[in-house]
Motif scaffolding. Sequence first.
Motif, short mmCIF file in Angstrom:
data_model
loop_
_atom_site.label_atom_id
_atom_site.label_comp_id
_atom_site.label_asym_id
_atom_site.label_seq_id
_atom_site.Cartn_x
_atom_site.Cartn_y
_atom_site.Cartn_z
N SER A 61 -8.55 45.24 19.18
CA SER A 61 -7.10 45.23 18.94
C SER A 61 -6.50 43.91 19.45
CB SER A 61 -6.44 46.44 19.61
OG SER A 61 -6.25 46.20 20.98
N GLY A 62 -5.21 43.78 19.34
CA GLY A 62 -4.53 42.55 19.74
C GLY A 62 -4.81 42.15 21.18
N THR A 63 -4.91 43.12 22.06
CA THR A 63 -5.15 42.83 23.48
C THR A 63 -6.51 42.15 23.67
OG1 THR A 63 -3.76 44.70 24.08
CG2 THR A 63 -5.22 43.85 25.80
N TYR A 88 4.24 42.76 27.63
CA TYR A 88 3.10 41.97 27.15
C TYR A 88 2.90 40.70 27.96
CZ TYR A 88 3.15 45.60 23.79
OH TYR A 88 3.12 46.86 23.24
N ARG A 91 1.23 42.02 30.98
CA ARG A 91 -0.18 42.33 30.69
C ARG A 91 -1.05 41.08 30.81
NH1 ARG A 91 -1.52 45.73 25.35
NH2 ARG A 91 -0.35 47.27 26.57
N VAL A 135 4.52 35.04 25.73
CA VAL A 135 4.58 35.87 24.53
C VAL A 135 5.63 35.28 23.60
CG1 VAL A 135 5.08 38.18 23.65
CG2 VAL A 135 3.96 37.92 25.88
N HIS A 137 6.99 36.74 20.47
CA HIS A 137 7.93 37.84 20.27
C HIS A 137 7.58 38.93 21.27
CE1 HIS A 137 8.80 41.71 17.81
NE2 HIS A 137 9.76 41.48 18.66
N THR A 139 7.65 42.26 22.31
CA THR A 139 7.88 43.50 21.58
C THR A 139 8.57 44.56 22.45
OG1 THR A 139 5.77 42.90 20.59
CG2 THR A 139 6.72 44.97 19.87
N ASP A 164 0.76 34.51 23.08
CA ASP A 164 0.55 35.83 22.50
C ASP A 164 1.46 35.91 21.29
OD1 ASP A 164 0.91 38.46 21.70
OD2 ASP A 164 0.91 39.29 23.73
N VAL A 166 0.92 38.09 18.87
CA VAL A 166 0.43 39.31 18.22
C VAL A 166 1.48 39.93 17.30
CG1 VAL A 166 -0.46 41.65 18.62
CG2 VAL A 166 -1.26 39.77 20.05
N SER A 167 2.74 39.91 17.73
CA SER A 167 3.76 40.55 16.89
C SER A 167 4.70 39.54 16.22
CB SER A 167 4.56 41.57 17.71
OG SER A 167 5.28 40.92 18.73
N LYS A 190 -0.32 43.85 12.31
CA LYS A 190 1.13 43.76 12.51
C LYS A 190 1.72 43.00 11.33
CE LYS A 190 1.10 45.00 17.34
NZ LYS A 190 1.73 44.92 18.65
C1 LIG Z 1 1.04 44.95 19.86
C2 LIG Z 1 1.06 43.84 20.84
C3 LIG Z 1 -0.09 43.47 21.57
C4 LIG Z 1 -1.43 44.12 21.47
O1 LIG Z 1 -1.48 45.47 21.39
P1 LIG Z 1 -2.81 46.23 20.92
O2 LIG Z 1 -2.44 47.66 21.09
O3 LIG Z 1 -3.93 45.79 21.78
O4 LIG Z 1 -3.04 45.82 19.48
C5 LIG Z 1 -0.02 42.36 22.39
N1 LIG Z 1 1.11 41.65 22.49
C6 LIG Z 1 2.22 41.94 21.80
C7 LIG Z 1 3.42 41.08 21.95
C8 LIG Z 1 2.24 43.06 20.96
O5 LIG Z 1 3.34 43.38 20.27
#
Ligand SMILES: *Cc1c(COP(=O)(O)O)cnc(C)c1O
Length: 357
Positions: A61-63, A88, A91, A135, A137, A139, A164, A166-167, A190
């Motif tokens: 996944s994104g993480t 995030y 994280r 990050v 965006h 989220t 990051d 990811v979103s 996403k």
């Molecule tokens: C969704 C998201 C992630 C990763 O989430 P996963 O559940 O691992 O896919 C990381 N960073 C941001 C900003 C996100 O929106």
Amino acid sequence: MILLNPGPVNLSERVRKALLRPDLCHRETEFADLQQAIRDKLLDVYGLANDDWAAVLLTGSGTAAVEAMLTSMVPREGRLLVIENGVYGERMSQIAAVHGVDHERLPHAWDETIAVEALQTRLNASSGITHVAVVHHETTSGRLNPLAEIGELCKARNIALLVDGVSSFGAEDLAFDGWGIGACAATANKCLHGVPGASFVLVRRDSLRMARAPKRSLYLDLDNYCRLQDEGSTPFTHSVQTLYALNEALDELADEGGYRTRYRRYAELIGMVRAGLTALGIQALLPAEASSVVLNAFRLPRDFTYPQFHDRLKDNGFVIYAGQGNWVRTLFRVSTMGAVTRADLDRFLSVVAELVT
Ligand SMILES: *Cc1c(COP(=O)(O)O)cnc(C)c1O
């Protein structure tokens, strides 16, 4: 069910059908071709040159992509500054701590904009910082962080920016070269409208080269993935069907006019949701100028807890998303990623109207 959560998203029929392509061994040339096609298309989203940049594909996944980026890019003699203004960002500090990456934090409250002046002061004070993680965006709140300004500070000091994305990747502007980005982690499911299970890091080849040894992780070693993927191979088994879907989703994005078209589409859809909810007395957490077009956070309507509001909407075919942390009691979030139409959102708004009036 219409998914208004920030991924996984509703799939288009085109992407869903791609999941049914022939079974394939990841050691065969057909897979090597698929992998290379995806890597090229990922660079094409933001027009990046293959000589300077590489797309590294991961199953996870994104993480996983964020963790691979932080653990692979910061060398043992490097020092990471993590900017936090949401779950995030926080994280990323957790990831750095787990792996013993030498790091410090620049924390903010979740509803705060990043204090660029404080960042500048910090960078001036601590000469040892080699990488900054942020990050794009966030989220948690729907805030779009000021990457251009942060990138400018980093670039002037020869500090690599680790993003990051990811979103945001696939919808928001990302000036890879202009903002001095060293790497950007993102995911298939996403803004790219693929299936969950594939993620990737776009890396500047020279930034990756600087960080080679010693390794912090076996499975998440970007350098190893990158070298093998450049040779048409890959270290471990990929989620092949997920990559079929990602390849199709990238074609769909290009056919629709690329990320700028997707940006405009999201802007129109989230604008509709904001205007509709505001008219019903439901306030947005942040002003539109501070928000992404991908997701906005709203205050829960009076007389509803989140579970009540969520369940009533779900009964009517819509999945919204909870606030995180303490915000679980006060906020809900709406994203308009995926195969969601204006008609779906008109229906969503009329269901909300019925619930709150
Ligand atoms: C969704 C998201 C992630 C990763 O989430 P996963 O559940 O691992 O896919 C990381 N960073 C941001 C900003 C996100 O929106």
